[in-house]
Design a protein around this motif. Structure first.
Motif, PDB file in Angstrom:
ATOM      1  N   ARG A 132       0.856  -1.188   0.000  1.00 13.01           N
ATOM      2  CA  ARG A 132       0.000   0.000   0.000  1.00 13.01           C
ATOM      3  C   ARG A 132       0.889   1.234   0.000  1.00 13.01           C
ATOM      4  O   ARG A 132       1.815   1.329   0.817  1.00 13.01           O
ATOM      5  CB  ARG A 132      -0.918   0.031   1.224  1.00 13.01           C
ATOM      6  N   THR A 155      -3.750   6.989  -3.056  1.00 12.22           N
ATOM      7  CA  THR A 155      -3.548   5.712  -2.369  1.00 12.22           C
ATOM      8  C   THR A 155      -3.519   4.590  -3.394  1.00 12.22           C
ATOM      9  O   THR A 155      -4.472   4.444  -4.169  1.00 12.22           O
ATOM     10  CB  THR A 155      -4.668   5.442  -1.349  1.00 12.22           C
ATOM     11  N   ARG A 157      -2.935   0.396  -3.930  1.00 15.33           N
ATOM     12  CA  ARG A 157      -2.866  -0.925  -3.318  1.00 15.33           C
ATOM     13  C   ARG A 157      -2.620  -1.918  -4.445  1.00 15.33           C
ATOM     14  O   ARG A 157      -3.394  -1.998  -5.403  1.00 15.33           O
ATOM     15  CB  ARG A 157      -4.174  -1.254  -2.603  1.00 15.33           C
ATOM     16  N   SER A 188       2.472  -8.149   4.002  1.00 13.58           N
ATOM     17  CA  SER A 188       2.051  -6.859   3.441  1.00 13.58           C
ATOM     18  C   SER A 188       2.923  -5.751   3.999  1.00 13.58           C
ATOM     19  O   SER A 188       3.638  -5.926   4.997  1.00 13.58           O
ATOM     20  CB  SER A 188       0.576  -6.584   3.754  1.00 13.58           C
ATOM     21  N   THR A 190       2.984  -1.146   4.187  1.00 14.04           N
ATOM     22  CA  THR A 190       2.414   0.161   3.876  1.00 14.04           C
ATOM     23  C   THR A 190       3.534   1.190   3.850  1.00 14.04           C
ATOM     24  O   THR A 190       4.340   1.265   4.789  1.00 14.04           O
ATOM     25  CB  THR A 190       1.353   0.574   4.904  1.00 14.04           C
ATOM     26  N   GLU A 192       4.237   5.246   3.485  1.00 14.36           N
ATOM     27  CA  GLU A 192       3.733   6.616   3.442  1.00 14.36           C
ATOM     28  C   GLU A 192       4.849   7.487   2.876  1.00 14.36           C
ATOM     29  O   GLU A 192       5.894   7.662   3.503  1.00 14.36           O
ATOM     30  CB  GLU A 192       3.324   7.073   4.841  1.00 14.36           C
TER      31      GLU A 192
END
Length: 216
Positions: A132, A155, A157, A188, A190, A192
């Motif tokens: 992500r 965003t 994914r 997974s 993420t 930023e």
């Protein structure tokens, strides 16, 4: 024999759906999309036809590429479902799951797309790695120099196969950032990210003085 017959019936049902809905595949079905130009519609229809022919020949990877081309030219849930199924049949589960995630984001209100997307992601998840990317500014992502999607969003994914990959995130004004990841099956991550500062403009070049006239 029963399993083989079921597989034949499934392929036949999909091909029948592709043929019957070829015209629908080039029409946007979600609200708020800008009207398509004649060139976009013609290109999408041509790519859909090539995808149908490739699927009929069981060339699933080629079929998926054409269905994706048609979808990104004229986005609609039907065309995306064709691409998802073809990628799944080509055993390209990471890409199938990535397309499914696009379907969940863009066509959440479409029951057929939501059901297929949920099923494909659940099937793929044990063997792929989910990424992500969250950004305050619109961006797009390339994985190993392959664009995830042509649209720019805040965003992303998507899913990748296990192993090392290089992500290239791009923002407006030619701003980019490269991130290396180590993908593990079923895991997974993420990220930023902030867009880099724009490159400074080159200083203005001084204007040379006019030439001094020669004395006469």
């Amino acid at each position: 024999m029963r399993r083989a017959a079921a597989a034949v019936l499934a392929i036949g049902a999909l091909l029948g759906s592709l043929s019957a809905r070829a015209d629908d595949a080039v029409r946007p079905e979600s609200a708020g999309q800008p009207p398509l130009g004649a060139d976009q519609i013609q290109f999408a229809a041509h790519e859909h036809d090539l995808g149908y022919r490739a699927y009929l020949a069981r060339q699933y990877d080629e079929a998926a590429t054409h269905f994706e081309n048609a979808f990104f030219a004229a986005p609609n849930p039907a065309e995306l479902r064709y691409a998802i199924r073809a990628r799944r049949d080509a055993a390209e589960l990471a890409r199938a799951a990535t397309l499914a995630a696009i379907g969940q984001r863009k066509f959440a209100a479409d029951p057929s797309t939501s059901k297929l997307a949920d099923d494909v992601i659940a099937e793929a998840r044990p063997s792929v790695y989910e990424v992500r990317i969250i950004s305050q500014a619109d961006c797009n992502v390339a994985v190993d120099e392959k664009i995830v999607a042509i649209e720019k969003v805040k965003t992303f994914r998507f899913f990748v196969t296990a192993g090392k990959h290089e992500l290239r995130v791009s923002w407006a004004d030619d701003r980019t950032k490269t991130v290396a990841i180590e993908a593990r099956p079923g895991a997974s991550q993420t990220l930023e990210l902030e867009a880099p500062a724009p490159a400074p403009s080159p200083p203005p070049q001084p204007v040379p003085p006019p030439p001094v006239p020669a004395p006469t």
